[in-house]
Motif scaffolding. Structure first.
Motif, short mmCIF file in Angstrom:
data_model
loop_
_atom_site.label_atom_id
_atom_site.label_comp_id
_atom_site.label_asym_id
_atom_site.label_seq_id
_atom_site.Cartn_x
_atom_site.Cartn_y
_atom_site.Cartn_z
N VAL A 165 0.91 -1.11 -0.04
CA VAL A 165 0.17 0.03 -0.02
C VAL A 165 0.96 1.35 -0.23
N HIS A 166 0.54 2.24 -0.71
CA HIS A 166 1.19 3.78 -0.53
C HIS A 166 0.73 4.10 0.95
N PHE A 167 1.98 4.63 1.12
CA PHE A 167 2.14 5.01 2.66
C PHE A 167 1.03 6.27 3.09
N HIS A 168 0.72 7.03 2.00
CA HIS A 168 0.01 8.29 2.31
C HIS A 168 -1.59 7.59 2.64
N ALA A 169 -1.89 6.61 1.69
CA ALA A 169 -3.27 6.12 1.57
C ALA A 169 -3.33 5.25 3.01
N PHE A 170 -2.20 4.75 3.46
CA PHE A 170 -2.51 3.84 4.92
C PHE A 170 -2.56 4.81 5.73
N MET A 171 -2.01 6.05 5.91
CA MET A 171 -2.15 6.74 7.07
C MET A 171 -3.82 7.39 7.13
N GLN A 172 -4.12 7.57 5.78
CA GLN A 172 -5.57 8.01 5.93
C GLN A 172 -6.53 6.96 6.45
N GLU A 173 -6.02 5.83 6.22
CA GLU A 173 -6.90 4.61 6.67
C GLU A 173 -6.78 4.68 8.28
N VAL A 174 -5.57 4.85 8.67
CA VAL A 174 -5.15 4.85 10.14
C VAL A 174 -6.04 5.72 10.70
N HIS A 175 -6.30 7.02 10.25
CA HIS A 175 -6.91 7.99 11.13
C HIS A 175 -8.45 7.74 10.85
N GLU A 176 -8.83 7.03 10.00
CA GLU A 176 -10.25 6.72 10.04
C GLU A 176 -10.39 5.51 11.10
N VAL B 8 6.50 12.00 6.02
CA VAL B 8 5.75 12.37 7.27
C VAL B 8 5.60 13.99 6.97
N ASN B 9 4.37 14.63 6.60
CA ASN B 9 4.21 15.89 6.31
C ASN B 9 3.31 16.70 7.49
N ASN B 10 2.89 15.82 8.36
CA ASN B 10 1.99 16.76 9.21
C ASN B 10 2.12 16.07 10.79
N SER B 11 1.81 16.87 11.84
CA SER B 11 1.94 16.31 13.04
C SER B 11 1.03 15.43 13.54
N ALA B 12 -0.04 15.40 12.78
CA ALA B 12 -1.01 14.18 13.25
C ALA B 12 -0.37 12.97 12.99
N ASP B 13 0.09 12.74 11.77
CA ASP B 13 0.76 11.60 11.65
C ASP B 13 1.84 11.26 12.59
N ALA B 14 2.64 12.39 12.73
CA ALA B 14 3.98 12.06 13.50
C ALA B 14 3.49 11.78 14.92
N MET B 15 2.49 12.36 15.54
CA MET B 15 2.26 12.06 16.94
C MET B 15 1.94 10.43 17.25
N ILE B 16 1.11 9.92 16.34
CA ILE B 16 0.76 8.57 16.42
C ILE B 16 1.70 7.22 15.89
N LEU C 96 13.39 11.94 8.49
CA LEU C 96 11.96 12.01 8.42
C LEU C 96 11.41 13.28 9.25
N TYR C 97 10.35 14.04 8.70
CA TYR C 97 9.60 14.83 9.65
C TYR C 97 10.82 15.83 10.10
N LYS C 98 11.69 16.13 9.36
CA LYS C 98 12.66 17.02 9.86
C LYS C 98 12.20 18.39 10.06
N ASP C 99 12.70 19.19 11.26
CA ASP C 99 12.10 20.42 11.62
C ASP C 99 10.59 20.47 11.70
N GLY C 100 9.78 19.38 11.88
CA GLY C 100 8.31 19.29 11.91
C GLY C 100 8.00 19.77 13.28
N LEU C 101 6.83 20.08 13.42
CA LEU C 101 6.16 20.71 14.65
C LEU C 101 6.09 19.45 15.67
N ASN C 102 6.60 19.67 16.97
CA ASN C 102 6.46 18.98 17.87
C ASN C 102 7.33 17.42 17.36
N ARG C 103 8.30 17.32 16.69
CA ARG C 103 9.20 16.68 16.10
C ARG C 103 9.62 15.70 17.48
#
Length: 371
Positions: free
Chosen positions: A89-100, A135-143, A170-177
């Motif tokens: 699976v593409h990682f982006h699609a997987f993380m959308q599934e995870v949040h749902e 990893v482009n957003n803090s919602a993914d990074a947090m979980i 990964l998630y370099k310089d991201g919020l709450n890294r």
């Protein structure tokens, strides 16, 4: 079934692939993982002697620039793995599934939703193969740290993934890294990190000298971008009717239809992306999901199309900032697309970016936003 390494060597012998030391090292490692997984399955060599769970198989994290063969190796690994309990699976699609699944778990479970979500995602899955971990957003990074710890250490799922970046970036310089750092530690402890950074960009090799901007609109321009699609995806042109489509999630339970979506290449019409009411979140989702976008039917725009022009500017900004490769059919060259109307002066910057995006230097950049 032919195993990974044998299949890779067959493709080289047939002239379909070029010998590459980095690729072969990865193929050898993935072949060894296949043997380990097959030995541990019920009825396998180890399964015959031991009733308890065996030591975890070490997963694989392949990283390197665009076009180095990571996705190709992932496809070969998945196709030649004899286990049926596998998922690609593409990682982006997987993380959308995870949040749902997290949303649903909070409605039906008290307490921490991570364990039930990890259990559900691992049902009938021994091997989980991701393409383009980013990893482009803090919602993914947090979980991610807690979720993947459960998947790997509690559910015994083996992870094989590709990425354009080494784990430490990964998630370099991201919020709450700081909340994401345990995930990096997990990757380095549980996955074998392999770099594929050879000098050859095989994707550019496949494109050859094919131009990216095609005018005027018509059958000839369409044929050129169609050729680019099949070169980039290795899909048989005679099977064009069976190219998969996709409903790309863009947040808030909204999706956008992608008429052709395969191996990180998405095909869209200008009308779908810029003549309909869309905004930056739509374009950012596209830029994150696809390393290459084929955009067809870009018209000459006048004052009456100022809204379309404004959306087009936002789209190109998102693609440019994420180093997405753009193949397009258009009525005219970038400098002449929008000469008069609100924002036409500002459009000159977009035209400049469109010209830069056709350069060899831009085409050689890796996919993803630069931090």
């Amino acid at each position: 079934m032919t195993r990974m390494l044998a299949r890779y060597e067959q493709l080289i012998a047939a002239g379909e692939l070029r010998a590459d030391p980095d690729q072969r090292r990865a193929a050898v490692r993935l072949d060894r993982l296949q043997k380990e997984l097959e030995a541990q399955r019920p009825g396998g060599l180890l399964g015959q002697f031991f009733g308890r769970k065996q030591d975890r198989c070490e997963g694989v994290y392949m990283w390197g620039g665009v076009g180095r063969g990571k996705s190709m190796l992932m496809d070969l690994f998945h196709e030649t793995l004899s286990l049926t309990e596998k998922r690609r699976v593409h990682f982006h699609a997987f993380m959308q599934e995870v949040h749902e699944e997290m949303r649903l778990a909070r409605q039906t479970h008290e307490g921490d939703p991570i364990p039930p979500v990890a259990q559900k995602l691992s049902e009938n899955v021994r091997v989980l193969a991701f393409d383009e971990m980013v990893v482009n957003n803090s919602a993914d990074a947090m979980i991610m740290s807690r979720l993947f710890t459960h998947l790997i250490r509690e559910q015994d799922v083996v992870i094989v993934t590709t990425s354009n970046r080494p784990p430490s970036d990964l998630y370099k310089d991201g919020l709450n890294r700081e909340h994401f750092l345990p995930f990096i530690d997990l990757i380095e402890q549980e996955l074998d990190v392999l770099g594929l950074n050879g000098p050859t960009d095989y994707r550019l090799d496949r494109i050859g000298d094919l131009a990216t901007w095609h005018t005027p609109l018509g059958d000839e321009a369409t044929a050129k971008v169609r050729e680019a699609f099949f070169r980039l995806t290795d899909f048989a042109p005679e099977d064009a009717a069976n190219v998969p489509s996709e409903e790309l999630a863009i947040g808030q339970k909204r999706t956008i239809h992608v008429p052709k979506s395969l191996k990180g290449v998405g095909v869209f019409s200008f009308k779908r992306l810029c003549a309909e009411a869309r905004g930056a979140p739509d374009y950012l989702a596209i830029a994150r999901a696809f390393h290459t976008v084929i955009l067809v039917g870009i018209p000459l725009m006048g004052p009456e199309k100022r809204n379309e022009a404004a959306r087009f500017v936002t789209l190109i900004d998102a693609l440019y900032e994420h180093r997405v490769k753009l193949f397009a059919t258009a009525e005219t060259r970038p400098d002449d697309l929008y000469k008069a109307g609100d924002g036409s002066f500002e459009f000159e910057r977009t035209a400049s970016r469109l010209n830069e995006m056709q350069s060899d230097e831009y085409m050689a950049l890796g996919h993803g936003a630069e931090h």
